[in-house]
Write an enzyme that holds these catalytic residues in place. Sequence first.
Site: not given
Length: 604
Positions: A233, A265-266, A337, A416, A418, A491
């Site tokens: 992150y 990824h985000h 991420h 959201h 994983h 998550m």
Amino acid sequence: MREVCTLLLLLCGSTCLLASAIPKEEILGAVRDFQHSSHDAGDFTHQASLDVLGRFNLLWKFDSETITFEAHVQTTGYIGLGLSPNGGMEGSDVIIGWVKDGQAFITDRFAEGYFEPRLDAHQDVELLSGYENGTHTVLRFRRRLRPCDTAEDREITEDTQRVIWSFNDHDPVDHGHVGQNGPHVLYHGRNRGTKSIILLQKNPPSLDIQDSNILTMELTSQNVLVPAKETTYWCNTLRLPTLDRKHHLVKIEPIIQPGHESLVHHVVVYQCKLGQVPPMLDGGHECYHPNMPEEWNLCKSIMTAWAIGGQGFTYPDHVGFSLGTDDDPDYVMMEMHYDNPKRISGERDSSGLRFYYTPNVRQYDAGVLDIGVNSATTHVIPPGAESFDTTSFCFGLDPYLQELGQPIKVFASMPHSHLAGTAVRTKLVRNGVLQSYVGRDETYDFDLQEIRLLDPEVVVKEGDLLITECTYKTTDRTQVTLGGLGSREEMCINFIQYYPRIKLSRCYTALDINQQATFFGIYYAHWEYPFPIYYPANLVNQTVIDVINQHPWTNEEAERFEQHVRNGQVYSYNIPDEANDYQLIDQPADPTVPDDNSVSIPGC
Ligand SMILES: *[C@@H]1O[C@H](CO)[C@@H](O)[C@H](O)[C@H]1NC(C)=O
Ligand SMILES: *[C@@H]1O[C@H](CO)[C@@H](O)[C@H](O)[C@H]1NC(C)=O
């Protein structure tokens, strides 16, 4: 239209005697002339390229009852398109179509396995038009969203759909033959694939904005050296433009450095506390790291987010995210991420987001609320489970709704979880009864995360309860999965966007490790990972994590553990703007579900 009705009749068994009187092309739902048989002009709202080489392009549009597709495929043979339960062929609802000698054909089929899909007893796909132009086959067809034939046709919902595709450069052999398997198609070989698509995404992702005052700004990483580890992150603080009056952010769009489509990824953008000037570090810093500047922790109210597979987001016409007033942030923190499972080193990234904003402000200011489970090691998911649910509650809304003096309207949701996540849903509960969902995906795909427009908007009133549930599948894991930031940790979050804005940014449930530990006969453990055990005495040299990993997990055990957790107390945890306060509370019961009076399908 007539051809297709004929086809329907023919395949219904008792009326098949009619077949000999009707030309073969009608039996197969042929459309001879593109111009005359098509009643609509196209005007497709959605588009996706199903294979990476761009050989299979799909356009579509939908209304409340039907969906119309137009497939453009680089072949002069047959094309196949299907809806799969899981990305494979087995159990898929498939159409196979082709154009031969200027006539288009389509067949509605069902795949029982990895072999030629058989014809459905009911042909429920309406061929609208089709042609070939030398290199491509183009077929336009329509079907119901909620099929009448529920045995062989799959319902199309707002969930993520696993769309499968294939083509072959040959038309079906003996293409005029109507047997039980329909015209025989040759094996597609390697011309096949699967893609996750939210077919009923309400927000056409490529919507253009007609506003000549529109301004843009780019928030990107600056040549960040991506560490050679699986999960990073990366955070960076950025100053927003100084504006002399209120503006509205109306659209966000990803800027992904070419080649980094799976690495990034985000991206989450957090607003920093008002009046705060966070330390600005050249190139940024790893987030949540002990050396990260402490002031960055004051940037935790989410402003917007994008994740892999998403196209970006355009706000509805009556809402925008406020910028430039005293209540708006001057600084934001951008969290990237990076997902680097192969631990590639030396990769530099400058991806980020593009913001579109305008002085032509809209009627309402948008807010973002982050609801779900606190992402921490106290979120325990057992291994070997076919389906394990974690439940969370948002208890914090009432004081804010009271202050606001009116309900809020939720217009978007981004569920959201994983890699183990298979479903995410937020239930709106009023007086103990399920009203509707504030975002829901029963077939969630980690690699496709989009902000989904809710249409109609969901009204949340004082006294309402939001329950967010996530379902996980861990049959491929032998060790416990814990909550956390990495892709192999889990998550359970729904980022919801609503108006008018309130000052609450997170409304979470935190699970209690000691409550969960009693399932294993552990009565007192340290609150910090890996939770060393204090009592009973015979377990003092072990941790709660050891005991969970040694437990003989089966589906039934996972279910028992799920019930145990669901019946215990949990912590309620709200972040208005800064204060954290935890409260241990009893979990409300599951809502009652109103009678489903839609058992008979309208129009069938
Ligand atoms: C044939 O159709 C495809 C798909 O619509 C299109 O991309 C291509 O340009 C067309 N080719 C010609 C020669 O018109
Ligand atoms: C725990 O470990 C200590 C030190 O190794 C040992 O003396 C003690 O007997 C152990 N206790 C139990 C219950 O196994």
